[in-house]
Motif scaffolding. Structure first.
Motif, PDB file in Angstrom:
ATOM      1  N   THR A  64       0.551  -1.161   0.057  1.00 35.53           N
ATOM      2  CA  THR A  64       0.110  -0.269   0.087  1.00 35.53           C
ATOM      3  C   THR A  64       0.662   1.820  -0.481  1.00 35.53           C
ATOM      4  O   THR A  64       1.311   1.315   0.724  1.00 35.53           O
ATOM      5  CB  THR A  64      -1.039   0.051   1.340  1.00 35.53           C
ATOM      6  OG1 THR A  64      -1.607  -1.009   1.240  1.00 35.53           O
ATOM      7  CG2 THR A  64      -1.469   1.312   1.352  1.00 35.53           C
ATOM      8  N   GLU A  65       0.816   2.077  -1.182  1.00 39.36           N
ATOM      9  CA  GLU A  65       1.389   3.892  -1.215  1.00 39.36           C
ATOM     10  C   GLU A  65       1.012   4.441  -0.604  1.00 39.36           C
ATOM     11  O   GLU A  65      -0.515   4.422  -1.097  1.00 39.36           O
ATOM     12  CB  GLU A  65       2.462   3.206  -3.174  1.00 39.36           C
ATOM     13  CG  GLU A  65       3.453   2.421  -2.816  1.00 39.36           C
ATOM     14  CD  GLU A  65       3.716   2.767  -4.373  1.00 39.36           C
ATOM     15  OE1 GLU A  65       4.392   3.836  -4.753  1.00 39.36           O
ATOM     16  OE2 GLU A  65       3.102   2.331  -5.535  1.00 39.36           O
ATOM     17  N   LEU A  66       1.364   5.538   0.199  1.00 35.37           N
ATOM     18  CA  LEU A  66       0.402   6.199   0.245  1.00 35.37           C
ATOM     19  C   LEU A  66       1.256   7.990   0.536  1.00 35.37           C
ATOM     20  O   LEU A  66       2.324   7.798   0.604  1.00 35.37           O
ATOM     21  CB  LEU A  66      -0.340   6.605   1.874  1.00 35.37           C
ATOM     22  CG  LEU A  66      -1.065   5.165   2.052  1.00 35.37           C
ATOM     23  CD1 LEU A  66      -1.648   5.200   3.466  1.00 35.37           C
ATOM     24  CD2 LEU A  66      -2.107   5.413   1.125  1.00 35.37           C
ATOM     25  N   ASP A  67       0.693   8.723   0.304  1.00 35.45           N
ATOM     26  CA  ASP A  67       1.587  10.187   0.026  1.00 35.45           C
ATOM     27  C   ASP A  67       1.032  11.601   1.290  1.00 35.45           C
ATOM     28  O   ASP A  67       0.417  10.377   1.577  1.00 35.45           O
ATOM     29  CB  ASP A  67       0.435  10.863  -1.853  1.00 35.45           C
ATOM     30  CG  ASP A  67       1.288  11.896  -1.557  1.00 35.45           C
ATOM     31  OD1 ASP A  67       2.608  12.296  -1.435  1.00 35.45           O
ATOM     32  OD2 ASP A  67       1.580  12.793  -2.227  1.00 35.45           O
ATOM     33  N   TRP A  68       1.204  11.930   1.436  1.00 31.56           N
ATOM     34  CA  TRP A  68       1.120  13.237   2.870  1.00 31.56           C
ATOM     35  C   TRP A  68      -0.567  13.060   2.966  1.00 31.56           C
ATOM     36  O   TRP A  68      -1.064  13.589   1.938  1.00 31.56           O
ATOM     37  CB  TRP A  68       1.562  14.370   2.738  1.00 31.56           C
ATOM     38  CG  TRP A  68       2.991  14.660   3.011  1.00 31.56           C
ATOM     39  CD1 TRP A  68       4.275  12.888   2.884  1.00 31.56           C
ATOM     40  CD2 TRP A  68       4.061  14.988   2.268  1.00 31.56           C
ATOM     41  NE1 TRP A  68       5.418  13.233   3.116  1.00 31.56           N
ATOM     42  CE2 TRP A  68       5.187  14.527   2.834  1.00 31.56           C
ATOM     43  CE3 TRP A  68       3.538  16.805   2.057  1.00 31.56           C
ATOM     44  CZ2 TRP A  68       6.455  15.807   2.869  1.00 31.56           C
ATOM     45  CZ3 TRP A  68       4.971  17.309   1.942  1.00 31.56           C
ATOM     46  CH2 TRP A  68       6.337  17.111   2.053  1.00 31.56           C
ATOM     47  N   GLY A  69      -0.866  12.242   4.039  1.00 33.70           N
ATOM     48  CA  GLY A  69      -2.889  12.932   4.110  1.00 33.70           C
ATOM     49  C   GLY A  69      -3.308  11.683   4.438  1.00 33.70           C
ATOM     50  O   GLY A  69      -4.691  11.769   4.597  1.00 33.70           O
ATOM     51  N   GLY A  70      -2.732  10.658   3.268  1.00 38.46           N
ATOM     52  CA  GLY A  70      -3.450   9.366   2.852  1.00 38.46           C
ATOM     53  C   GLY A  70      -3.486   8.309   3.910  1.00 38.46           C
ATOM     54  O   GLY A  70      -2.288   8.291   4.906  1.00 38.46           O
ATOM     55  N   ALA A  71      -4.537   7.697   4.197  1.00 43.32           N
ATOM     56  CA  ALA A  71      -4.330   6.496   5.655  1.00 43.32           C
ATOM     57  C   ALA A  71      -5.424   4.995   4.454  1.00 43.32           C
ATOM     58  O   ALA A  71      -5.493   5.185   4.514  1.00 43.32           O
ATOM     59  CB  ALA A  71      -5.901   7.640   5.843  1.00 43.32           C
ATOM     60  N   THR A  72      -5.041   4.012   5.495  1.00 42.38           N
ATOM     61  CA  THR A  72      -5.071   2.827   5.044  1.00 42.38           C
ATOM     62  C   THR A  72      -5.484   1.753   6.684  1.00 42.38           C
ATOM     63  O   THR A  72      -4.771   2.564   7.881  1.00 42.38           O
ATOM     64  CB  THR A  72      -4.466   1.883   4.166  1.00 42.38           C
ATOM     65  OG1 THR A  72      -4.668   0.933   3.545  1.00 42.38           O
ATOM     66  CG2 THR A  72      -2.682   1.963   5.651  1.00 42.38           C
ATOM     67  N   CYS A 116      -0.268   8.619   6.759  1.00 46.55           N
ATOM     68  CA  CYS A 116       0.966   9.139   5.873  1.00 46.55           C
ATOM     69  C   CYS A 116       1.144  10.675   6.527  1.00 46.55           C
ATOM     70  O   CYS A 116       0.575  11.461   5.757  1.00 46.55           O
ATOM     71  CB  CYS A 116       0.636   8.756   4.451  1.00 46.55           C
ATOM     72  SG  CYS A 116       2.557   9.128   4.198  1.00 46.55           S
ATOM     73  N   ALA A 117       2.103  11.387   7.277  1.00 49.42           N
ATOM     74  CA  ALA A 117       1.926  12.360   7.237  1.00 49.42           C
ATOM     75  C   ALA A 117       3.773  13.275   7.229  1.00 49.42           C
ATOM     76  O   ALA A 117       4.570  12.202   6.577  1.00 49.42           O
ATOM     77  CB  ALA A 117       2.418  12.767   9.775  1.00 49.42           C
ATOM     78  N   GLU A 118       3.039  14.324   6.867  1.00 53.73           N
ATOM     79  CA  GLU A 118       4.209  15.183   6.204  1.00 53.73           C
ATOM     80  C   GLU A 118       5.170  14.861   7.061  1.00 53.73           C
ATOM     81  O   GLU A 118       5.180  15.119   8.244  1.00 53.73           O
ATOM     82  CB  GLU A 118       4.041  16.476   5.883  1.00 53.73           C
ATOM     83  CG  GLU A 118       4.990  17.780   5.334  1.00 53.73           C
ATOM     84  CD  GLU A 118       4.234  18.635   5.321  1.00 53.73           C
ATOM     85  OE1 GLU A 118       4.683  19.864   4.751  1.00 53.73           O
ATOM     86  OE2 GLU A 118       2.650  19.109   5.752  1.00 53.73           O
ATOM     87  N   ALA A 119       6.526  15.049   6.528  1.00 54.50           N
ATOM     88  CA  ALA A 119       7.653  15.066   7.179  1.00 54.50           C
ATOM     89  C   ALA A 119       8.707  16.448   6.265  1.00 54.50           C
ATOM     90  O   ALA A 119       8.440  16.851   5.351  1.00 54.50           O
ATOM     91  CB  ALA A 119       8.544  13.723   7.274  1.00 54.50           C
ATOM     92  N   ARG A 120       9.653  16.778   7.005  1.00 56.14           N
ATOM     93  CA  ARG A 120      10.834  17.376   5.432  1.00 56.14           C
ATOM     94  C   ARG A 120      12.238  16.840   5.972  1.00 56.14           C
ATOM     95  O   ARG A 120      12.979  17.106   6.804  1.00 56.14           O
ATOM     96  CB  ARG A 120      10.666  18.591   7.187  1.00 56.14           C
ATOM     97  CG  ARG A 120      11.388  19.885   6.768  1.00 56.14           C
ATOM     98  CD  ARG A 120      11.876  21.090   7.856  1.00 56.14           C
ATOM     99  NE  ARG A 120      12.539  22.887   6.977  1.00 56.14           N
ATOM    100  CZ  ARG A 120      12.671  23.312   7.130  1.00 56.14           C
ATOM    101  NH1 ARG A 120      12.793  23.276   8.362  1.00 56.14           N
ATOM    102  NH2 ARG A 120      13.044  24.211   6.747  1.00 56.14           N
TER     103      ARG A 120
END
Length: 373
Positions: free
Chosen positions: A210-218, A227-231
């Motif tokens: 399962t691939e997610l971008d920032w803000g996506g959930a499963t 999936c939470a934003e990181a720097r």
């Protein structure tokens, strides 16, 4: 024997030895690099956080600020002297808990590798059992202590969680061993966007990814993984930022854990704390910081600030002790963390590598690092 034939023989022997070393260094290199550019470009095209195949941070920052060659050389020499423990790192004698998963427990295996037990489920995050964090078996940072437990002794996991594709967080031999182990056949690989291409190139079936971008959930095994934003940044070759990087919020019916992965300090922590917190446990990086890369790794004081932004309960520090990746003394991160956390009134979990801590009955903090630092 005349000098000229001796010199010629020595040169020939040296060339053969050099070729042997280079051959060993390059062994498996294309596979370790991961997916090709076509697959990575296709993944990046699905993200609003990428442009022309390159992912970007919301808060821009320098991966490497300008510094003189003498400054860099001095830092490298310092790392060689002080970035290692003076004696063997003590390891916890017990193997990971093999009964039913607890309500809230964590086993730290060193660096950023943790086994989380959340409401009866197991999440293995950024597992690295390899000897070097490098595409080469010969060159690159080597372990400062052995893996505390053999990989095959892990209990069955429900989720294998990855934060980004750097070698000290996404380890080819570890991933392929877990994927091939029947004990983990039900485990789902939950990863940032683009890393699925690496996994598929290594033989992990698409249906397990399962691939997610920032803000996506499963949802997996009763847990919600966001999936939470990181720097930070990404890349397994000279081309950077070809896959997404992230932190992860893991929510069960009763408990919540925040796994920071690898990140600089960011305002995204406060947003995650408001939207996804509070968290019973935060797992945050404290090591490999340096003035020449101030935006992609947190120092200990920033990790304390991030923990407060996240509305965290107990803080478990990671990303130190196992690989010499920064320009600071080996135990400096944990010493600075204890001071900053003490001032802020934040409870810490500071296990030995391999030690399991049940957060329902956490042990007192024991200074195991000073005697070997």
């Amino acid at each position: 024997m005349p000098a000229r034939p001796i010199a010629r023989s020595l040169l020939t022997a040296g060339a053969l030895a050099g070729a042997t070393v280079l051959g060993r260094a390059a062994r498996g290199l294309p596979t370790a690099l991961g997916a090709g550019s076509t697959a990575l470009l296709a993944a990046a095209a699905r993200s609003p956080h990428a442009r022309d195949g390159v992912f970007t941070n919301t808060e821009p920052g320098s991966v490497l600020v300008e510094a003189s060659p003498w400054t860099i050389l001095g830092l490298l020499l310092t790392r060689g002297r002080s970035g290692r423990p003076s004696d063997p790192v003590p390891l916890a004698p017990a193997l990971p808990h093999d009964a039913d998963a607890a309500e809230l427990a964590v086993t730290w295996f060193g660096h950023s590798s943790v086994l989380l037990e959340i409401d009866g489920c197991r999440v293995l995050a950024d597992p690295v059992w390899g000897e070097r964090v490098s595409p080469s078996p010969v060159f690159g940072p080597k372990r400062l202590h052995p893996a505390p437990a053999p990989l095959e002794r892990l209990p069955p996991v429900d989720v294998l969680l990855i934060s980004h594709d750097h070698y000290d967080h996404l380890d080819l031999p570890t991933v392929t061993a877990i994927a091939a182990d029947p004990k983990h056949s039900a485990a789902r690989f939950v990863v940032p966007l683009g890393i699925g291409a690496h996994l598929r190139s290594w033989g992990v079936p698409d249906e397990r990814i399962t691939e997610l971008d920032w803000g996506g959930a499963t949802r997996v095994a009763g847990l919600t993984l966001t999936c939470a934003e990181a720097r930070h940044f990404s890349g397994r070759s000279l081309r950077r930022n070809t896959t997404q990087w992230s932190s992860w919020a893991i929510a069960g019916p009763r408990h919540r854990v925040y796994f920071g992965g690898d990140t600089g300090y960011t305002a995204a922590f406060a947003r995650a704390g408001e939207r996804l917190g509070p968290f019973d446990l935060t797992v945050l990086p404290i090591g490999a910081y340096a003035e020449v890369w101030p935006d992609v790794h947190m120092n200990p004081e920033e990790s304390v600030a991030a923990h407060r932004d996240l509305r965290g309960g107990v803080l478990l520090p990671v990303h130190w002790a196992t690989f010499n990746l920064g320009f600071h003394a080996w135990a400096e991160p944990v010493d600075r963390l204890r001071l900053a956390a003490g001032k802020a009134g934040i409870p810490l979990a500071l296990p030995l590598p391999g030690q399991r801590i049940d957060l329902a009955d956490p042990p007192e903090v024991h200074d195991w690092w000073s005697p070997v630092a």
